[in-house]
Write a protein that holds these residues in place. Sequence first.
Motif, mmCIF file in Angstrom:
data_model
loop_
_atom_site.group_PDB
_atom_site.id
_atom_site.type_symbol
_atom_site.label_atom_id
_atom_site.label_comp_id
_atom_site.label_asym_id
_atom_site.label_seq_id
_atom_site.Cartn_x
_atom_site.Cartn_y
_atom_site.Cartn_z
ATOM 1 N N SER A 66 -1.533 -3.544 0.016
ATOM 2 C CA SER A 66 -0.718 -3.804 1.194
ATOM 3 C C SER A 66 0.127 -2.908 1.713
ATOM 4 C CB SER A 66 0.182 -5.021 0.727
ATOM 5 O OG SER A 66 0.943 -4.582 -0.329
ATOM 6 N N ILE A 67 0.544 -3.049 2.795
ATOM 7 C CA ILE A 67 1.483 -2.170 3.570
ATOM 8 C C ILE A 67 2.762 -2.496 4.049
ATOM 9 C CG2 ILE A 67 -0.618 -0.940 4.379
ATOM 10 C CD1 ILE A 67 0.035 -2.084 7.090
ATOM 11 N N GLN A 68 3.370 -1.770 4.387
ATOM 12 C CA GLN A 68 4.897 -2.170 5.037
ATOM 13 C C GLN A 68 4.417 -2.991 6.326
ATOM 14 O OE1 GLN A 68 8.213 0.864 4.250
ATOM 15 N NE2 GLN A 68 6.728 1.827 3.138
ATOM 16 N N PRO A 69 5.292 -3.927 7.119
ATOM 17 C CA PRO A 69 5.061 -4.407 8.088
ATOM 18 C C PRO A 69 5.559 -3.799 9.368
ATOM 19 C CG PRO A 69 7.230 -5.207 7.229
ATOM 20 C CD PRO A 69 6.497 -4.375 6.185
ATOM 21 N N THR A 86 -18.133 1.831 11.780
ATOM 22 C CA THR A 86 -17.811 0.393 11.774
ATOM 23 C C THR A 86 -16.266 0.380 10.890
ATOM 24 O OG1 THR A 86 -18.816 0.368 9.648
ATOM 25 C CG2 THR A 86 -20.117 -0.085 11.514
ATOM 26 N N LEU A 87 -15.791 -0.875 11.375
ATOM 27 C CA LEU A 87 -14.392 -1.097 10.825
ATOM 28 C C LEU A 87 -14.634 -1.780 9.546
ATOM 29 C CD1 LEU A 87 -11.256 -1.394 11.172
ATOM 30 C CD2 LEU A 87 -11.698 -3.702 12.094
ATOM 31 N N VAL A 88 -14.159 -1.358 8.387
ATOM 32 C CA VAL A 88 -14.379 -2.070 7.310
ATOM 33 C C VAL A 88 -13.242 -2.458 6.473
ATOM 34 C CG1 VAL A 88 -16.515 -0.381 6.681
ATOM 35 C CG2 VAL A 88 -13.989 0.196 5.895
ATOM 36 N N ILE A 89 -11.840 -2.122 6.782
ATOM 37 C CA ILE A 89 -10.765 -2.776 6.211
ATOM 38 C C ILE A 89 -9.667 -2.807 7.491
ATOM 39 C CG2 ILE A 89 -8.738 -2.529 4.707
ATOM 40 C CD1 ILE A 89 -10.928 -1.130 2.706
ATOM 41 N N HIS A 90 -8.923 -3.979 7.472
ATOM 42 C CA HIS A 90 -7.653 -3.867 8.169
ATOM 43 C C HIS A 90 -6.390 -4.443 7.680
ATOM 44 C CE1 HIS A 90 -8.118 -8.151 9.257
ATOM 45 N NE2 HIS A 90 -9.327 -7.919 9.741
ATOM 46 N N SER A 91 -5.288 -4.389 8.104
ATOM 47 C CA SER A 91 -4.091 -4.993 7.707
ATOM 48 C C SER A 91 -4.085 -6.380 8.413
ATOM 49 C CB SER A 91 -3.046 -4.380 7.879
ATOM 50 O OG SER A 91 -2.609 -4.053 9.129
ATOM 51 N N ASP A 92 -3.701 -7.352 7.695
ATOM 52 C CA ASP A 92 -3.601 -8.688 8.395
ATOM 53 C C ASP A 92 -2.723 -8.884 9.620
ATOM 54 O OD1 ASP A 92 -5.064 -9.904 6.308
ATOM 55 O OD2 ASP A 92 -3.602 -11.255 5.479
ATOM 56 N N ASN A 93 -1.952 -7.806 10.062
ATOM 57 C CA ASN A 93 -1.182 -7.649 10.974
ATOM 58 C C ASN A 93 -1.641 -7.088 12.376
ATOM 59 O OD1 ASN A 93 -0.789 -5.369 10.021
ATOM 60 N ND2 ASN A 93 1.569 -5.395 10.445
ATOM 61 N N LYS A 149 8.529 -8.018 3.779
ATOM 62 C CA LYS A 149 7.363 -8.745 3.248
ATOM 63 C C LYS A 149 5.893 -8.083 3.202
ATOM 64 C CE LYS A 149 4.972 -13.268 3.228
ATOM 65 N NZ LYS A 149 4.840 -14.779 3.910
ATOM 66 N N PRO A 150 5.350 -7.536 2.316
ATOM 67 C CA PRO A 150 4.261 -6.840 2.278
ATOM 68 C C PRO A 150 3.108 -7.536 3.150
ATOM 69 C CG PRO A 150 4.983 -7.152 -0.095
ATOM 70 C CD PRO A 150 5.883 -8.010 0.712
ATOM 71 N N VAL A 151 2.470 -6.495 3.763
ATOM 72 C CA VAL A 151 1.279 -7.267 4.697
ATOM 73 C C VAL A 151 -0.082 -6.833 3.808
ATOM 74 C CG1 VAL A 151 -0.033 -6.929 6.871
ATOM 75 C CG2 VAL A 151 2.430 -6.855 6.503
ATOM 76 N N PRO A 152 -0.887 -7.890 3.453
ATOM 77 C CA PRO A 152 -1.840 -7.546 2.740
ATOM 78 C C PRO A 152 -2.884 -6.836 3.818
ATOM 79 C CG PRO A 152 -1.904 -9.892 3.178
ATOM 80 C CD PRO A 152 -0.589 -9.468 3.651
ATOM 81 N N LEU A 153 -4.135 -6.190 2.862
ATOM 82 C CA LEU A 153 -5.240 -5.763 3.572
ATOM 83 C C LEU A 153 -6.439 -6.616 3.213
ATOM 84 C CD1 LEU A 153 -4.895 -1.956 2.093
ATOM 85 C CD2 LEU A 153 -4.099 -3.060 4.159
ATOM 86 N N PHE A 154 -7.283 -6.499 4.276
ATOM 87 C CA PHE A 154 -8.494 -7.416 4.123
ATOM 88 C C PHE A 154 -9.969 -6.546 4.538
ATOM 89 C CE2 PHE A 154 -11.909 -10.097 6.168
ATOM 90 C CZ PHE A 154 -11.957 -10.925 5.125
ATOM 91 N N PRO A 155 -10.855 -6.641 3.947
ATOM 92 C CA PRO A 155 -10.614 -7.067 2.372
ATOM 93 C C PRO A 155 -10.072 -5.995 1.577
ATOM 94 C CG PRO A 155 -12.881 -5.966 3.118
ATOM 95 C CD PRO A 155 -11.989 -6.025 4.162
ATOM 96 N N GLN A 156 -9.817 -6.254 0.392
ATOM 97 C CA GLN A 156 -8.926 -5.330 -0.555
ATOM 98 C C GLN A 156 -9.769 -4.349 -1.021
ATOM 99 O OE1 GLN A 156 -5.479 -6.168 -2.224
ATOM 100 N NE2 GLN A 156 -5.418 -6.995 -0.307
#
Length: 739
Positions: free
Chosen positions: A29-32, A44-51, A224-231
């Motif tokens: 996760s990262i800071q918001p 190609t995009l392989v991971i992004h944060s939920d926000n 509140k931590p922002v999760p990564l997708f996928p991890q």
Amino acid sequence: MITPISFAGGSLPVDLTNCDREPIHIPGSIQPHGALLAFARNGTLVIHSDNANALLGDLPGIGELLTAAHLSAAVRDAIADALNMDEVHDDLLDTKLLQGKFDVIFSHSAGLVIVEFEQCKQDAVSLDAFAVMAQRAIARIQRQSDINELLRVAVNEIQALTGFDRVMAYRFLPDDSGEVVAEWRRPHLEPFVGQRYPAGDIPVQARRLYILNPLRLIADIGYKPVPLFPQNNPLTQAPLDLSRSVLRSVSPIHVEYLTNMGVMASMSISIVVNDRLWGMIACHHMSPYLVPRAVRMSCQLLSQIVSVLVERTLSQEHTRAIQRSTAVRIRITERTTQAGDLLHALSEQDPSFLDLIDCHGGAAAIDGRVVVFGHAPSEENVLAWTDWLQSNDTSDIFVTDSIVRDVPHLYQPESLTAGLMAARFHRERNGYVFWFRGEQIQSVRWGGNPEKVYATGPLGARLTPRGSFTEWKEEVKNRSHAWLASEHEIATQFRSDLQAIALAKSTLSERARDTLFATLGHDLRDPLQAIMMAAEMLERQGSVDGSSKSALGKRISNSSGRMKRLISEVLDVGQIQNGLGLSIVRQETEIAPLIRDLVREIMTAHPDLTIEMDIEQAGLAHVDPDRLSQVVSNLLSNARHHGDNSRPISVVARGDTEKTHIEIANYGPEIDPHLLSTLFNPFKPASTGNKKNQGGLGLGLYIVSEIIKGHEGNINVRCDAGRVIFTILLPRISAADTR
């Protein structure tokens, strides 16, 4: 609620027992206050944060490429460049996207390119403006030559650049514990200068990250931590490594620590010296606080300058310490070279060898003699140290910052000594110099209010400054400050000086000894033999005519005999110490008649003496009869000189097919336990100062011991029920005779 973390064995909650294993580089996760995208080399995009979509606008799906509809042209071009480079530089790019202005930061992670978008204030000052401020700050920092003053100025300059409520400089100690050595704070905040904390407050994996990523910002502790997708990283199938990320989420333990202090935002800047985390600049704010990237880069530049200056200053301090010690060593060496007694020269105070190294006390020892200075253990304890160092075959320089931990049986609490450094300069004579240090907690004062009460979270008061300080005190109990590399070098140089002096004195002593042996062997023996013959003739003539010549001749004969025995002893010692050994010629010998003749001889000379014998079972032994006579005669003489002559001396001898056992005992005072270990040494002070044996040099027992060794036997002494008992064991047939 404590965030669970995943270890090899499964998911566990983060707490103070396992925080040193917390995988803080892969929080998932990262800071918001920003968003994160990760791209494979094919774009190609392989991971992004939920926000990411909410902050940056439309983005491609996982596994898809960027198009003109995504981000901005400048950002897309920068990402394309980064994908084509082997090494991504931490270049700063700013852009406007859906939710306003962003700083764009690039980094690599296990085959992926990480792109982070950090939100900026609309009125943020430009990098150019801060570059000018940083240049002026660098000029002020560079003028400082003292490390503490350097850190004080650096703290003030970083506060002026950032506006934090508190800025502190931490310095790590050799054991990785730390201390606050400089501070700028707003007047209403509690001072933390002097605060100590244990190494565990910054676990090993955190130190590694502070080196990889030297500046770390937490804009809002309550985030509140922002999760990564996928991890997981699709190339490694492991969680994405965020070691170099500027937005990486924070350990819950660190969050609780800051929360307990009332801190709502923090920034840390590493001071790295010789690839090691030497110190840190820590910044605290009592409300959420986002420091612009341009300001942080200016602060990072300052920390790099501070790191270079610290490294230079440490090198200069090391050189100055060696130079200062050289001047002191020269004066001590000159004094010690000219002195007749090395130990007496070392005990002089102007200058003292203690001036070479920062310490609370010291000692010097040689030949069982000791002098101590300041807060030091007792002389007996110092002698115990020399014995331990010799018997354990330690290196010539031995150091410990915790006697209790490393050599607990030699710890002496009343001496207030926690650590020591010992330098051996003469192995054969147990020559050592010691420097002692007290417990480091004795010299530390807490800088804050001792009555201050901190708010505490679920992990307790341990995660507060004072709780951390208490933990540090517990960890360093019975430990001194660590010995520095410069101090080790100084001790090594001083040891070499003393070795050279001891060798020079030994060479002079050997020349004098050789001259003495030649004089004793040639110039004195012949005239002494003539005197003894004249005394014998005088004694016989007096017996015939009844005059006083008989008594006079006897006195001359006795005195001459003592002189002859002393000369023989000294010559024997000369042979032994020159490496020639004693001449021993073995033959089959009846032990009982040999002992009986010696007892008769001594009782004739001393008719008031009583000697009881039990020797009929002694049997035969393959020995040098003259040398064994020398042993028995010497032990009987020793018993007469040192014992209670109103009570009998006993001589017991037994023999069998394997060994011969001889025991000679006398009633008398118990031997001091500290003297027992040196009883068979030559020229020992206990002998030269013995009023009952005036003129003795302590050579007799030394020669006895060497004769027994020459027969492959052994001799020992013990005190039991008011008696001093010497026991000899000799092999019936020597190993040489069986070959």
